[in-house]
Design a protein around this motif. Structure first.
Motif, PDB file in Angstrom:
ATOM      1  N   PHE A 152       0.803  -1.221   0.000  1.00 60.72           N
ATOM      2  CA  PHE A 152       0.000   0.000   0.000  1.00 60.72           C
ATOM      3  C   PHE A 152       0.837   1.274   0.000  1.00 60.72           C
ATOM      4  O   PHE A 152       0.472   2.258  -0.639  1.00 60.72           O
ATOM      5  CB  PHE A 152      -0.953  -0.010   1.192  1.00 60.72           C
ATOM      6  CG  PHE A 152      -1.833  -1.223   1.238  1.00 60.72           C
ATOM      7  CD1 PHE A 152      -2.628  -1.559   0.155  1.00 60.72           C
ATOM      8  CD2 PHE A 152      -1.849  -2.059   2.340  1.00 60.72           C
ATOM      9  CE1 PHE A 152      -3.431  -2.687   0.173  1.00 60.72           C
ATOM     10  CE2 PHE A 152      -2.649  -3.186   2.378  1.00 60.72           C
ATOM     11  CZ  PHE A 152      -3.439  -3.497   1.288  1.00 60.72           C
ATOM     12  N   GLN A 153       1.964   1.277   0.719  1.00 61.43           N
ATOM     13  CA  GLN A 153       2.800   2.476   0.741  1.00 61.43           C
ATOM     14  C   GLN A 153       3.406   2.736  -0.638  1.00 61.43           C
ATOM     15  O   GLN A 153       3.395   3.864  -1.131  1.00 61.43           O
ATOM     16  CB  GLN A 153       3.918   2.330   1.786  1.00 61.43           C
ATOM     17  CG  GLN A 153       4.757   3.580   1.983  1.00 61.43           C
ATOM     18  CD  GLN A 153       3.952   4.771   2.482  1.00 61.43           C
ATOM     19  OE1 GLN A 153       2.997   4.609   3.243  1.00 61.43           O
ATOM     20  NE2 GLN A 153       4.307   5.957   2.048  1.00 61.43           N
ATOM     21  N   ASP A 154       3.910   1.687  -1.271  1.00 60.07           N
ATOM     22  CA  ASP A 154       4.448   1.835  -2.631  1.00 60.07           C
ATOM     23  C   ASP A 154       3.356   2.290  -3.594  1.00 60.07           C
ATOM     24  O   ASP A 154       3.571   3.158  -4.443  1.00 60.07           O
ATOM     25  CB  ASP A 154       5.025   0.499  -3.120  1.00 60.07           C
ATOM     26  CG  ASP A 154       6.275   0.086  -2.370  1.00 60.07           C
ATOM     27  OD1 ASP A 154       6.914   0.972  -1.776  1.00 60.07           O
ATOM     28  OD2 ASP A 154       6.617  -1.102  -2.386  1.00 60.07           O
ATOM     29  N   ILE A 182      -5.816   5.795  -4.392  1.00 58.76           N
ATOM     30  CA  ILE A 182      -5.066   6.489  -3.345  1.00 58.76           C
ATOM     31  C   ILE A 182      -5.886   6.458  -2.060  1.00 58.76           C
ATOM     32  O   ILE A 182      -5.354   6.232  -0.964  1.00 58.76           O
ATOM     33  CB  ILE A 182      -4.753   7.947  -3.765  1.00 58.76           C
ATOM     34  CG1 ILE A 182      -3.706   7.965  -4.883  1.00 58.76           C
ATOM     35  CG2 ILE A 182      -4.258   8.762  -2.565  1.00 58.76           C
ATOM     36  CD1 ILE A 182      -3.476   9.334  -5.493  1.00 58.76           C
ATOM     37  N   GLY A 183      -7.209   6.663  -2.207  1.00 57.85           N
ATOM     38  CA  GLY A 183      -8.091   6.562  -1.044  1.00 57.85           C
ATOM     39  C   GLY A 183      -8.066   5.176  -0.435  1.00 57.85           C
ATOM     40  O   GLY A 183      -8.030   5.020   0.793  1.00 57.85           O
ATOM     41  N   ARG A 184      -8.042   4.149  -1.278  1.00 57.38           N
ATOM     42  CA  ARG A 184      -7.983   2.775  -0.777  1.00 57.38           C
ATOM     43  C   ARG A 184      -6.684   2.545   0.012  1.00 57.38           C
ATOM     44  O   ARG A 184      -6.682   1.858   1.031  1.00 57.38           O
ATOM     45  CB  ARG A 184      -8.078   1.783  -1.942  1.00 57.38           C
ATOM     46  CG  ARG A 184      -9.408   1.768  -2.688  1.00 57.38           C
ATOM     47  CD  ARG A 184     -10.499   1.064  -1.899  1.00 57.38           C
ATOM     48  NE  ARG A 184     -10.175  -0.312  -1.580  1.00 57.38           N
ATOM     49  CZ  ARG A 184     -10.412  -1.354  -2.373  1.00 57.38           C
ATOM     50  NH1 ARG A 184     -10.992  -1.160  -3.562  1.00 57.38           N
ATOM     51  NH2 ARG A 184     -10.102  -2.577  -2.010  1.00 57.38           N
ATOM     52  N   CYS A 185      -5.598   3.111  -0.484  1.00 58.87           N
ATOM     53  CA  CYS A 185      -4.309   2.965   0.226  1.00 58.87           C
ATOM     54  C   CYS A 185      -4.361   3.653   1.582  1.00 58.87           C
ATOM     55  O   CYS A 185      -3.907   3.098   2.594  1.00 58.87           O
ATOM     56  CB  CYS A 185      -3.175   3.556  -0.617  1.00 58.87           C
ATOM     57  SG  CYS A 185      -2.811   2.655  -2.127  1.00 58.87           S
ATOM     58  N   HIS A 186      -4.888   4.877   1.614  1.00 58.42           N
ATOM     59  CA  HIS A 186      -5.027   5.585   2.897  1.00 58.42           C
ATOM     60  C   HIS A 186      -5.895   4.780   3.859  1.00 58.42           C
ATOM     61  O   HIS A 186      -5.594   4.690   5.060  1.00 58.42           O
ATOM     62  CB  HIS A 186      -5.662   6.963   2.670  1.00 58.42           C
ATOM     63  CG  HIS A 186      -4.727   7.989   2.124  1.00 58.42           C
ATOM     64  ND1 HIS A 186      -3.512   8.291   2.711  1.00 58.42           N
ATOM     65  CD2 HIS A 186      -4.830   8.816   1.039  1.00 58.42           C
ATOM     66  CE1 HIS A 186      -2.908   9.249   2.019  1.00 58.42           C
ATOM     67  NE2 HIS A 186      -3.680   9.574   1.002  1.00 58.42           N
TER      68      HIS A 186
END
Length: 441
Positions: free
Chosen positions: A72-74, A92-96
C-alpha cells in the motif's frame, strides 16, 4: 486454457489498452478462481517497475498492481505521481484506508467522485470510512441518501449491515442484510466474513468454517478472514491448511507479525519431529539462561553493578543491552569485556533476547470512571462471560482481572496464539457494555 488465462492477466496489466474497474475486476477474478495466478500479478508488477520510461497511465496501472499485492505504501507513492485521474484518486483513497489514515482516505474518495469516478462506489467507500472513524450514524446517513439500483447491490447491503452492527442495534437485521448481500453476490467477501463472525461468536462452527472458506477465495482476501480460518483449522488439527492461510497473508504482507507468529506455531505443531527437537533445544537453552551470575568469578565492581540493576541470571544479561550496562554507575569497558567473555563461553551475547524483556503495563487512567465502574477493575475476567477461545487466551496472557485486561492494547492481545479478530471484537463488545475500553482506544 489455464496458461492462456495467465497470459491474459499479465496482458491486462501491461497492455496499452484501456484500464479501469472492469480490467481490475478481471485480474481479481482470475486470482480468485486460481490463487496460483497471484505469481502472474507479481511478475507483471515487476515488469512495470523495471520500465524506466513509464507514462502517467502506466504509472496508474503499476500503482493499482502494487495495491493488489498489498504494497500500500508503494502504491500510494506511485499513484500520487500518476495521471491524477479519477481511478488513481480512488485507489489512493484505498491505500489511505488500508493504513487507517481515514481523513486522507475521505478526501481522496471525494476527489475521485469529483473527478468522475462512479459516485455510488465513492459514497460506499466514504460510508465505510465514516464507520471506521466511529461515526456509524453519519455512515448510515450517507447510505440513506443513496437511491436506485445500488440499494440492491451486494456492497451496499454489506455496508448497511456492518453499519447496523456497529450501531449495536438490531443484530438480526445486520445478519439479514449480510444474507441479502450474499444472495446478490455469493462471493462478496465482506458479507461472508460478517456472517461468519456472527456464527463463530454463537458457536456455529461448521457454518462459520464454510463461510470463512468461501470468503477466503476472494481476492484481495481480508487478513481477518485468513487469520480466523487459520485458527479454526488449527483447532481441527489441520495445520497444513492453517499454514496455507498464513502464507497467503505473508505473500502480501511479508512482515505481518501476527501471521509470522501463527505460521511458526502451525509449522511446529504440524511437524512432531520438529516440535520435539525444538522443545529439547529450548529446554537446554532455558537451563543455561537460568544459571546464576554468582556462579562466575566476577570482579567486585561488576558484581555490585549487576546486583544494583537486579540482574541475577545469564538470562537477565541476554535481555540487557550494552548501553544499559554502560549507563550504570561505575560500570565501564573493563566490566563490559568481562561480561562478554562469560556469555561467550555459553554461546550467548548481550542483548540477544532484549526484545523479550518484560515491561510493566502502564497504569489505567480511571479518573473518568464512576466509583461503580472503577470497582469493576478488580473483578475477575470470568465476569465478562467470554467464549472458550477468548478465555483460554486470557489464561495464556496471565490476565486475571478486568483491570489487567484494560492495560493491554488490541495489538498485544492479537499476538496471543488463537486470539483472532473474532475474539478481539468479542472483548471490545464485552468491555463496551461496562463503558470500558482497551488501552489506546
Amino acid at each position: 486454457m489455464a496458461e492462456a488465462h495467465m497470459l491474459d492477466l499479465k496482458e491486462t496489466l501491461l497492455s496499452n489498452a484501456s484500464f479501469g474497474p472492469q480490467e481490475i475486476y478481471v485480474i481479481r477474478q482470475a486470482i480468485s478462481d486460481d490463487f496460483t495466478h497471484f505469481t502472474e500479478l507479481k511478475e507483471g508488477v515487476g515488469l512495470l517497475e523495471q520500465d524506466t520510461d513509464r507514462t502517467p497511465a502506466s504509472q496508474t496501472r503499476l500503482g493499482i498492481g502494487q495495491f493488489l499485492l498489498g504494497r500500500f505504501q508503494d502504491a500510494k507513492q506511485t499513484l500520487q505521481s500518476a495521471d491524477g485521474g479519477a481511478l488513481a484518486q480512488f485507489y489512493i483513497g484505498r491505500c489511505h484506508f488500508e493504513h487507517c489514515d481515514y481523513a486522507e482516505a475521505m478526501a481522496s474518495f471525494e476527489a475521485a467522485r469529483t473527478a468522475g469516478y462512479n459516485a455510488d462506489e465513492c459514497n460506499l467507500a466514504i460510508a465505510a470510512v465514516q464507520r471506521y472513524m466511529g461515526n456509524a450514524e453519519q455512515a448510515l446517513a450517507t447510505l440513506d441518501n443513496m437511491f436506485g439500483p445500488v440499494e440492491q447491490s451486494a456492497e451496499y447491503l454489506y455496508q448497511r449491515g456492518a453499519t447496523v452492527a456497529a450501531l449495536g442495534g438490531n443484530l438480526p437485521e445486520a445478519v439479514a442484510l449480510y444474507e441479502r448481500a450474499i444472495q446478490s453476490n455469493p462471493q462478496h467477501a465482506g458479507a461472508l466474513f460478517g456472517l461468519a463472525v456472527e456464527n463463530d461468536r454463537h458457536g456455529n462452527d461448521e457454518t462459520a468454517l464454510e463461510l470463512y472458506e468461501r470468503a477466503s477465495k476472494a481476492f484481495p482476501t481480508g487478513v481477518g478472514v485468513l487469520i480466523n480460518l487459520g485458527l479454526m483449522s488449527e483447532d481441527r488439527n489441520d495445520f497444513g491448511k492453517a499454514q496455507l492461510c498464513y502464507k497467503r497473508i505473508l505473500d502480501c504482507y511479508p512482515d505481518h507479525p501476527q501471521a509470522r507468529l501463527y505460521m511458526k506455531d502451525a509449522s511446529a505443531s504440524g511437524n512432531v519431529l520438529y516440535d520435539e527437537e525444538t522443545q529439547r533445544r529450548n529446554d537446554r537453552l532455558a537451563q543455561v539462561l537460568n544459571i546464576s551470575v554468582s556462579n562466575f568469578e566476577l570482579s567486585v565492581r561488576s558484581r555490585n553493578c549487576l546486583t544494583k540493576m537486579g540482574i541475577d541470571t545469564l538470562g537477565d544479561l541476554t535481555r540487557t543491552s550494552e548501553a544499559e550496562l554502560l549507563a550504570s554507575k561505575n560500570f565501564g569497558e573493563t566490566s563490559l569485556y568481562e561480561i562478554r567473555e562469560i556469555l561467550s563461553s555459553k554461546g550467548l551475547t548481550l542483548g540477544q533476547f532484549a526484545h523479550e524483556k518484560k515491561t510493566a503495563d502502564p497504569p489505567v487512567d480511571t479518573s473518568h470512571l464512576s466509583p461503580a465502574e472503577q470497582a469493576l477493575l478488580d473483578r475477575p475476567i470470568s465476569d465478562l462471560n467470554l467464549s472458550v477461545r477468548a478465555r483460554k487466551c486470557m489464561v495464556r496472557l496471565g490476565l486475571n482481572t478486568i483491570g489487567e485486561l484494560l492495560r493491554k492494547t488490541a495489538d498485544e492481545l492479537l499476538e496471543c496464539k488463537n486470539f483472532g479478530v473474532t475474539s478481539l471484537v468479542e472483548i471490545r463488545e464485552k468491555l463496551e457494555q461496562h463503558n470500558l475500553t482497551l488501552r489506546g482506544e
